[in-house]
Design a protein around this motif. Structure first.
Motif, PDB file in Angstrom:
ATOM      1  N   ALA A 295      -6.679  15.020  50.256  1.00  0.00           N
ATOM      2  CA  ALA A 295      -7.953  15.511  49.742  1.00  0.00           C
ATOM      3  C   ALA A 295      -7.942  15.508  48.218  1.00  0.00           C
ATOM      4  N   GLY A 296      -9.082  15.221  47.646  1.00  0.00           N
ATOM      5  CA  GLY A 296      -9.214  15.231  46.197  1.00  0.00           C
ATOM      6  C   GLY A 296     -10.104  14.114  45.703  1.00  0.00           C
ATOM      7  N   ASN A 297     -10.150  13.950  44.406  1.00  0.00           N
ATOM      8  CA  ASN A 297     -11.001  12.932  43.791  1.00  0.00           C
ATOM      9  C   ASN A 297     -10.220  11.632  43.632  1.00  0.00           C
ATOM     10  N   TRP A 298     -10.556  10.649  44.459  1.00  0.00           N
ATOM     11  CA  TRP A 298      -9.959   9.324  44.385  1.00  0.00           C
ATOM     12  C   TRP A 298     -10.721   8.504  43.349  1.00  0.00           C
ATOM     13  N   GLN A 299     -10.083   7.438  42.877  1.00  0.00           N
ATOM     14  CA  GLN A 299     -10.686   6.577  41.871  1.00  0.00           C
ATOM     15  C   GLN A 299     -10.743   5.142  42.392  1.00  0.00           C
ATOM     16  N   LEU A 300     -11.935   4.568  42.316  1.00  0.00           N
ATOM     17  CA  LEU A 300     -12.141   3.170  42.688  1.00  0.00           C
ATOM     18  C   LEU A 300     -12.308   2.366  41.410  1.00  0.00           C
ATOM     19  N   GLY A 301     -11.362   1.446  41.164  1.00  0.00           N
ATOM     20  CA  GLY A 301     -11.409   0.646  39.953  1.00  0.00           C
ATOM     21  C   GLY A 301     -12.006  -0.725  40.202  1.00  0.00           C
ATOM     22  N   LEU A 302     -12.942  -1.131  39.359  1.00  0.00           N
ATOM     23  CA  LEU A 302     -13.609  -2.431  39.469  1.00  0.00           C
ATOM     24  C   LEU A 302     -13.324  -3.216  38.197  1.00  0.00           C
ATOM     25  N   TRP A 303     -12.652  -4.372  38.333  1.00  0.00           N
ATOM     26  CA  TRP A 303     -12.199  -5.158  37.183  1.00  0.00           C
ATOM     27  C   TRP A 303     -12.759  -6.565  37.320  1.00  0.00           C
ATOM     28  N   ALA A 304     -13.650  -6.940  36.417  1.00  0.00           N
ATOM     29  CA  ALA A 304     -14.347  -8.217  36.511  1.00  0.00           C
ATOM     30  C   ALA A 304     -13.713  -9.269  35.621  1.00  0.00           C
ATOM     31  N   GLY A 305     -13.685 -10.506  36.106  1.00  0.00           N
ATOM     32  CA  GLY A 305     -13.295 -11.655  35.299  1.00  0.00           C
ATOM     33  C   GLY A 305     -14.540 -12.277  34.685  1.00  0.00           C
ATOM     34  N   GLN A 306     -14.644 -13.580  34.742  1.00  0.00           N
ATOM     35  CA  GLN A 306     -15.810 -14.280  34.192  1.00  0.00           C
ATOM     36  C   GLN A 306     -16.935 -14.303  35.229  1.00  0.00           C
ATOM     37  N   THR A 307     -17.503 -13.139  35.465  1.00  0.00           N
ATOM     38  CA  THR A 307     -18.506 -12.982  36.517  1.00  0.00           C
ATOM     39  C   THR A 307     -19.929 -13.099  36.005  1.00  0.00           C
ATOM     40  N   GLY A 308     -20.119 -13.021  34.680  1.00  0.00           N
ATOM     41  CA  GLY A 308     -21.468 -12.869  34.179  1.00  0.00           C
ATOM     42  C   GLY A 308     -21.965 -11.484  34.562  1.00  0.00           C
ATOM     43  N   ILE A 309     -23.273 -11.285  34.544  1.00  0.00           N
ATOM     44  CA  ILE A 309     -23.832 -10.015  35.004  1.00  0.00           C
ATOM     45  C   ILE A 309     -23.805 -10.012  36.525  1.00  0.00           C
ATOM     46  N   LEU A 310     -23.088  -9.067  37.095  1.00  0.00           N
ATOM     47  CA  LEU A 310     -22.870  -9.038  38.543  1.00  0.00           C
ATOM     48  C   LEU A 310     -23.491  -7.779  39.129  1.00  0.00           C
ATOM     49  N   ASP A 311     -24.597  -7.940  39.869  1.00  0.00           N
ATOM     50  CA  ASP A 311     -25.238  -6.817  40.553  1.00  0.00           C
ATOM     51  C   ASP A 311     -24.426  -6.483  41.791  1.00  0.00           C
ATOM     52  N   SER A 312     -23.980  -5.243  41.890  1.00  0.00           N
ATOM     53  CA  SER A 312     -23.107  -4.856  42.991  1.00  0.00           C
ATOM     54  C   SER A 312     -23.385  -3.419  43.403  1.00  0.00           C
ATOM     55  N   VAL A 313     -22.828  -3.030  44.549  1.00  0.00           N
ATOM     56  CA  VAL A 313     -22.932  -1.656  45.041  1.00  0.00           C
ATOM     57  C   VAL A 313     -21.577  -1.248  45.593  1.00  0.00           C
ATOM     58  N   ALA A 314     -21.067  -0.101  45.131  1.00  0.00           N
ATOM     59  CA  ALA A 314     -19.784   0.419  45.587  1.00  0.00           C
ATOM     60  C   ALA A 314     -20.011   1.579  46.548  1.00  0.00           C
ATOM     61  N   GLY A 315     -19.146   1.685  47.550  1.00  0.00           N
ATOM     62  CA  GLY A 315     -19.280   2.748  48.532  1.00  0.00           C
ATOM     63  C   GLY A 315     -17.944   3.386  48.875  1.00  0.00           C
ATOM     64  N   GLY A 316     -17.984   4.656  49.279  1.00  0.00           N
ATOM     65  CA  GLY A 316     -16.812   5.368  49.770  1.00  0.00           C
ATOM     66  C   GLY A 316     -17.169   6.090  51.053  1.00  0.00           C
ATOM     67  N   PHE A 317     -16.321   5.968  52.089  1.00  0.00           N
ATOM     68  CA  PHE A 317     -16.678   6.446  53.426  1.00  0.00           C
ATOM     69  C   PHE A 317     -15.491   7.174  54.072  1.00  0.00           C
ATOM     70  N   GLU A 318     -15.784   8.236  54.807  1.00  0.00           N
ATOM     71  CA  GLU A 318     -14.756   8.958  55.548  1.00  0.00           C
ATOM     72  C   GLU A 318     -15.312   9.357  56.907  1.00  0.00           C
ATOM     73  N   PRO A 319     -14.453   9.395  57.948  1.00  0.00           N
ATOM     74  CA  PRO A 319     -14.955   9.692  59.290  1.00  0.00           C
ATOM     75  C   PRO A 319     -15.209  11.165  59.563  1.00  0.00           C
ATOM     76  N   SER A 320     -14.836  12.067  58.654  1.00  0.00           N
ATOM     77  CA  SER A 320     -15.038  13.492  58.884  1.00  0.00           C
ATOM     78  C   SER A 320     -16.517  13.849  58.888  1.00  0.00           C
ATOM     79  N   THR A 321     -16.917  14.718  59.826  1.00  0.00           N
ATOM     80  CA  THR A 321     -18.302  15.202  59.874  1.00  0.00           C
ATOM     81  C   THR A 321     -18.380  16.675  59.514  1.00  0.00           C
TER      82      THR A 321
END
Length: 465
Positions: A295-321
């Motif tokens: 449990a805690g604050n995880w970090q998702l790192g996104l590192w781009a190469g020669q992508t130009g402007i890249l429209d994207s969407v990041a998500g984080g998911f867990e099975p707990s309800t």
């Protein structure tokens, strides 16, 4: 878990996914049964929607869990089952990554042609799920109005939720809203193809696949790096982290990005780099799985190469309800929404609730009048030019670089707590005819001290079917 119109979308039953023995016991998602439908009418290609839809459906499939069941239906003049690839009207149990890879291949093999028969699509999807246990759901995506097969609202089956996505200004928003409302499901509006990934991530929650801890649109620049925080609660057997992007010429790499590549990394709350147990990669997406996350604050790192402007969407998911967010609309003299946050059924106090609304600045009818002269002389595919709203959609795309003729504005909504765990806010600018969206983020701490965050996006339209 997101609940809609007071109906819990997840119901406990046998066959729950196991929790990890080293954590406190949590309620977890029961195995979900889902049919994804894909609009394969030719307008999806002509508006450049089809490839992004294939990417985002593929991402959704890979966020699904072992034990979930999947079916997929394509539709144009008629409907057809393309997963299972045999075309049989039966669900496929996800037994591991090979099944998900096969599903992505089936998605990528689809092509566009002709008209839009929503009635046939619903009938095929409903037939696949008729004997499936709850939670079960259909996801219906379309960029246009029905023009074959009859009105889908006639004899609409209402025993299975049909979550609908209206893609673009020429979509049948009022009809898709009614389909969702009558089946006790959720309606979404996607102004652009970029919004699709955001919506499919949100539907992960409403269909019972996983809780959404983070759902963040990102615009990456060449040689840029971004780090996103993803709060994960205790007791999860796994967490999944995803990134989907519009330019499929950009590919995922586990190493240093060179050329049109992007690297995705995961760090635990201590800042230690974690190696995922599985990385699912497809055209325009990657989904990383981490087992037994602390449990805690995880970090998702996104590192781009020669992508130009890249429209994207990041998500984080867990099975707990254990932490649940419910969002409902109220319509009357004003358009309002309510959010309810509960932990194991008990309302949570001292929760932060942030809401961002999005509304059209002008209605489709107002735009048709304002640009009547340009629309009259517009060149384009004959089948689309026959429909005035489709003409407007073409002109919108042509002029978008210089001016947005169908502008939308985002604005904050102030929410107030009206009872334990319940907040209320209003969409102050929801007076223009069209589809309006609210995005809610609820965050705080659970009784055991672990941080949590839940994100939900839902739309409504004040147009009439």
């Amino acid at each position: 878990m997101l609940m809609v119109n007071g109906r819990p979308m997840l119901r406990p039953r046998s066959g729950k996914r196991a929790t990890h023995s080293n954590h406190s016991r949590r309620q977890v998602m029961p195995n979900a049964n889902i049919v994804l439908t894909l609009d394969c009418s030719d307008s999806m290609r002509q508006y450049s929607y089809f490839q992004p839809a294939q990417t985002d459906v593929g991402t959704f499939v890979n966020i699904m869990n072992t034990g979930d069941s999947l079916g997929m239906v394509g539709f144009s003049d008629n409907s057809w089952i393309f997963f299972p690839t045999s075309g049989a009207s039966q669900m496929v149990a996800i037994s591991g990554q090979p099944v998900q890879n096969q599903a992505v291949q089936a998605i990528q093999s689809q092509r566009t042609v002709n008209m839009t028969n929503m009635t046939a699509a619903i009938a095929s999807a409903h037939g696949m799920l008729a004997s499936s246990a709850v939670p079960r759901a259909i996801v219906l995506l379309s960029d246009g109005i029905w023009n074959d097969g009859g009105d889908p609202l006639n004899n609409l089956p209402t025993d299975i939720p049909i979550h609908t996505i209206a893609l673009g200004p020429s979509s049948g928003t009022a009809t898709l809203q009614q389909i969702a409302t009558r089946t006790n499901a959720q309606y979404h509006y996607a102004p652009t193809a970029w919004d699709l990934a955001d919506i499919y991530n949100s539907i992960v929650q409403t269909t019972g696949v996983a809780s959404v801890a983070m759902n963040q649109p990102q615009q990456m620049q060449t040689y840029s790096f971004k780090q996103l925080s993803v709060p994960v609660t205790s007791g999860n057997a796994q967490a999944k982290f995803s990134l989907s992007w519009l330019n499929t010429g950009v590919t995922y790499t586990s190493g240093t990005p060179a050329g049109p590549q992007i690297n995705i990394s995961v760090r635990n709350p201590s800042g230690t780099l974690v190696t995922p147990s599985n990385v699912a990669v497809g055209p325009g997406f990657a989904v990383l799985t981490v087992p037994n996350p602390v449990a805690g604050n995880w970090q998702l790192g996104l590192w781009a190469g020669q992508t130009g402007i890249l429209d994207s969407v990041a998500g984080g998911f867990e099975p707990s309800t254990s932490a649940q967010l419910k969002v409902t609309f109220e319509t009357g003299d004003t358009v309002a929404f309510r959010t309810t946050v509960v932990h194991n059924g008990v309302p949570l106090r001292d929760i932060r609730v942030d809401a961002v609304c999005e509304s059209p600045v002008v209605s489709v009818q107002e735009a048709l009048k304002a640009y009547a002269a340009e629309l009259a002389s517009l060149a384009g595919p004959a089948d689309l030019l026959a429909d005035p709203v489709a003409r407007l959609a073409i002109l919108h795309r042509q002029k978008l670089g210089a001016v947005d003729i169908l502008p939308r504005r985002q604005y904050p909504a102030v929410t107030s707590e009206i009872s334990a765990g319940v907040h209320r806010g209003e969409l102050l600018l929801a007076t223009v005819r069209g589809s309006h969206t609210v995005r809610v983020t609820a965050s705080g701490q659970l009784p055991d001290g672990s941080p949590f965050q839940r994100v939900a996006r839902v739309s409504m339209t004040n147009e009439v079917a």
